[in-house]
Scaffold this active site. Structure first.
Site: not given
Lengths: 531, 375
Positions: A82, A111, A147, A174-175, A258, A260, A262, A273, A307-308, A333, A336, A455
């Site tokens: 998931h 293009d 994950w 790909s990315s 991390h 990722e 963002y 925006s 921090h993870h 943040t 924004k 979890r």
């Protein structure tokens, strides 16, 4: 208005525009950014459905304490897949789809810079997705490691783990190709007069996201490759018995992980925006400060990864450094969020579906940001780490953040893409159902987490039953509501009313001001002069 | 029909009220946890005020600045003063938060001068406790989930402490500083006791530490909080905090018990004696993977019923159970039980597997056989 209208677009068949191929070959061979954008969006929707079904399996098992539907091993496979499918298969490709469709049109380019590579970046994805699905049918099934693929649990998994590693490699390729393409397009193909600081904010957020992707996807590839060699070739990167360290994996993973966050959030900021000023009929309050805040967030994202990992047992100075750096992210943040609210302030607001989703985003993403601030504080995080509070937090950021923004974007640009209007009433119903069921599902998970529910468990003590029941009911409502979204989109494509030239009064980027609706197959050839 | 539905909704709502106590952090049982909870409340108040403030603006705008009420769009944008203010003020708020938080971080990390040091070892899927230093030094036991499978699989009603009960609780004296050293035997686990504000990952091959000083007696319950494989949800942590004199008594009993019940590994046992004992050992250590039916969950967890290893030469099976299965230098889910079980227990469980289900070797494995194969 210096519109460059492709006069072939109307009345003719489309065949003469895509190298003579029709049917399926059109899609396989296409190098057109619009076709590729469409494929990205449909692919991500299919993956969203697949990942969503897995979420429902999880929620069905958690409806009551005890083991009813799946065994714990399969439950772990569900949570793992998931997460991987939603992050890499659904949300990231969705925003690459938006980038493909919109960036050339917003900067006045005909293009993407590397049109053939663009085709390749997309067509890698279905194979990667297939590998993830196939892993369920290998001996031992898909990996049940979460994950995050933490070592050394990954070493205990069957061949499904190897397929997942290869899938991550493909997704990364790909990315990387996609983001090189986007960065190159933005830096080189802007129309004369389209300076960087005139670009729509969506292009800016993607330019920055592109750099983030190029920087961190190789790091993830490294982490999973080290896992692969630990599994098969006797290396001991993450095995203490051979001189390695399991925590090393976590450092490498989160150095990717991390930024990722963002990578997923910034394009969402970009979409919002565009949408908020359009429906406020008012320019974005602080364009330049939005650009600087986005850059600041991107740079800070590289120095907060641990921090993870507050609970792995790092020195007190490490904890303090990562805590201070993390809380610092609240500043840009906040800038924004204040900017979006100030943009709405004293505007002339209307609330069509895109604006509803943008407001939903603003409200719930900020809520997720605040729980992020709570979690950034070491002692509180130590209480909440690996509990449902964290699950609630990142679903507010990923679903109410990224997914709501993607919905806003789809409703906003559907008329431009298809030349037809979606059913406004059904769109609004979709919003309200999504909004309500999202909160039913995830708000209560804060409580379960605070009360101490870990979890990734298939069964739980009785005191958590109420919250889990509510959450499961919400999840099924949320999942079913998305079928309505599919219906609205299909109805729009097949039988939507003809869209007006400019369906949104306040939209002011090039695709609205310089191109007809629906947008022709080839646009901006030659480029418009915007000086 | 509608009536039924409404009753159902009402029922859910009421049951929400009944459980309303379980929506916040569990009541603290140590000063550290109390400090953390105070921080959490302070931050929540701040966050809620900010949230209401910011979205007060948004909702007012949504209400008053609508096109449908004829509000014209102003075209203002950019205001340096405002932009500096909304950058600097959050910065100041963050510094204000950082100060009290930093104090707690430092005290949370201070594991010096403990009264009692206990090593906690995470294993798939149980916890090992070794009292290393202080009163009770030398006590060592393994703590396993004691909730019966029947409750988990819905064949029996669930008890009060469903999934939060163990066979051997960790016992500590009230008011003493306990340093917990964590490590793991296989994969990463995480030891957590929310009421003490102590959570520390258990990393295989490394020792990490945390501490707590319980200020209330009682039995406190929690679970492993790092995904560690199939039975991750089934390895609870239970700590019983007792007054000092009760603790001393417990230490005495534990030591006496250890001396008395030490299995006599020089004795020869009968097949039936070993089978009865072996069934218990199997239920505590093997059943989660290999299943009560002995059929396992192939291919990750192979069957024992009809297994070549179980029916083959006894030496190979003894080695497998003693040392676990290692593939390309890395331990697999088949853990090494040599250090967790004594020779009698090992002999019993191996005899049991060789003479249960369809396996009918009739062989008796004696503790002496195990002893002989230990390296």
């Amino acid at each position: 208005m210096s519109a460059v209208v492709d006069t072939h677009a109307h009345g003719h068949g489309h065949d003469d525009h895509h190298g003579g191929y029709g049917g399926i070959m059109r899609w396989i061979t296409t190098t057109n950014h619009k076709d590729i954008g469409t494929m990205y969006l449909w692919f991500s929707f299919i993956m969203f459905m697949v990942g969503g079904v897995m979420a429902l399996v999880i929620r069905a098992e958690l409806f009551s304490p005890g083991l009813q539907i799946v065994d714990p091993d399969f439950f772990n496979q569900m949570t793992t897949m998931h997460g991987l499918i939603m992050v890499f298969g659904a949300i990231m490709p969705a925003f690459v789809g938006f980038a493909n469709w919109l960036i050339p049109m917003q900067i006045g380019a005909p293009d993407m810079a590397f049109a053939r590579m663009n085709n390749w970046s997309f067509w890698i994805l279905p194979f990667a997705g297939a590998l993830l699905i196939i892993s369920f049918f290998t001996p031992g099934g898909a990996p049940g490691v979460g994950w995050t693929l933490y070592a050394p649990l990954t070493v205990q998994m069957g061949v499904g783990m190897d397929l997942t590693i290869f899938a991550v490699h493909l997704l990364g390729m790909s990315s990387i190709m996609g983001s090189i393409n986007i960065v190159t397009t933005i830096l080189n193909l802007r129309a004369p007069g389209m300076t960087l600081m005139r670009m729509p904010l969506f292009c800016w957020t993607w330019l920055i996201t592109g750099y983030l992707l190029i920087a961190v996807m190789p790091v993830l590839a490294g982490a999973v490759t080290m896992t692969l060699t630990d599994r098969h070739f006797g290396t001991s990167f993450f095995n203490a018995a051979g001189g390695g360290d399991p925590v090393l994996y976590q450092h490498i993973f989160w150095f990717f992980g991390h930024p990722e966050v963002y990578i997923i959030a910034l394009p969402a900021f970009g979409v919002v925006s565009q949408v908020i000023p359009a429906f406020s009929r008012k320019p974005l309050f602080g364009y330049a400060s939005m650009v600087y805040a986005t850059s600041a967030i991107a740079i800070l994202s590289f120095i907060v990864w641990a921090h993870h990992m507050y609970t792995v047992g790092m020195p007190v100075t490490g904890q303090l450094f990562f805590m201070y750096a993390t809380t610092l992210i609240a500043v840009p943040t906040g800038v924004k969020v204040f900017n979006w609210v100030a943009t709405m302030w004293k505007g002339s607001l209307t609330f069509e579906t895109p604006m509803l989703f943008a407001c939903g985003f603003l409200f719930l993403f900020t809520l997720g940001g605040f729980t992020g601030l709570v979690l950034s504080l070491v002692p509180i995080d130590i209480q909440l780490h690996d509990t449902y509070y964290v699950v609630a937090h990142f679903h507010y950021v990923m679903v109410a953040g990224a997914l709501f923004a993607a919905f806003a974007g789809v409703y906003f640009w559907l008329p431009k893409w298809t030349g037809k209007m979606y059913d406004e009433k059904l769109g609004q119903i979709h919003f309200w159902l999504t909004m309500i069921f999202f909160n039913v599902t995830f708000f209560v998970q804060h409580f379960a987490g605070l009360a101490g529910m870990p979890r990734r468990i298939p069964d739980y003590p009785l005191m958590f039953e109420t919250w889990n029941k509510i959450s499961s009911i919400g999840a099924f409502g949320f999942g079913l509501s998305q079928l309505l979204f599919l219906y609205v989109v299909l109805k729009c494509i097949r039988s939507g009313a003809k869209a007006p030239e400019k369906p949104w009064e306040g939209a002011d980027s090039l695709e609205w001001t310089h191109l007809p609706t629906p947008v022709p197959y080839h646009t901006f050839d030659p480029q418009p002069d915007l000086r | 029909m509608l009536k039924k539905l409404m009753l159902g909704v009402l029922g859910v709502a009421l049951c929400g009220l009944a459980m309303a106590a379980e929506w916040n952090l569990q009541p603290a049982a140590s000063k550290l946890a109390a400090d953390i909870h105070w921080l959490h409340e302070a931050v929540m108040v701040l966050v809620i005020v900010l949230f209401v403030g910011v979205f007060g603006f948004m909702f007012w705008s949504c209400y008053a600045h609508r096109k449908s009420v004829g509000h014209p769009a102003s075209q203002f944008h950019e205001n340096t003063t405002v932009e500096i203010l909304w950058t600097v003020i959050p910065g100041i708020i963050l510094v204000a938060i950082a100060w009290p938080v930093t104090k707690v971080v430092i005290s949370q990390k201070d594991t010096s001068n403990p009264d009692l040091t206990i090593k906690v070892t995470g294993m798939q899927w149980k916890w090992g406790y070794d009292y290393l230093k202080g009163e009770g030094e030398g006590i060592s036991f393994v703590s396993t989930l004691s909730t019966p499978r029947d409750q988990i699989e819905g064949r029996a009603p669930k008890g009060e402490h469903y999934l939060l009960e163990v066979d051997n609780e960790m016992v500590v004296p009230v008011g003493r500083k306990v340093r917990v050293l964590t490590t793991a035997a296989d994969v990463v686990h995480s030891w957590w006791m929310p009421v003490f504000g102590a959570k520390q990952d258990a990393i295989p091959g490394f020792i990490r530490d945390a501490w707590f000083r319980a200020d209330k007696t009682g039995t406190y319950r929690s679970q492993c909080v790092e995904l560690c494989g199939k039975e991750h949800g089934f390895m609870p942590i239970v700590v019983r905090v007792v007054p000092q004199e009760d603790y001393s008594k417990w230490v005495g009993e534990k030591k006496a018990l250890a001396a008395k019940s030490a299995d006599d590994e020089n004795k020869a046992y009968t097949l039936d004696q070993l089978k009865v004992r072996g069934e218990k050992v199997y239920a505590a250590n093997c059943v989660a993977c290999h299943q009560a039916s002995g059929k396992g969950v192939p291919p990750a967890f192979p069957p024992l019923d009809g297994s070549k290893v179980v029916l083959g030469p006894k030496g190979a099976q003894i080695d497998t159970v003693l040392n676990g299965v290692v593939k390309s230098g890395m331990p697999t889910a088949m853990a090494a039980f040599g250090k967790q079980l004594n020779n009698v227990e090992l002999a019993a469980v191996i005899t049991f597997t060789r003479n249960n289900w369809g396996n009918k070797t009739g062989e008796v494995i004696q503790p002496a056989d195990i002893k002989a194969r230990r390296k």
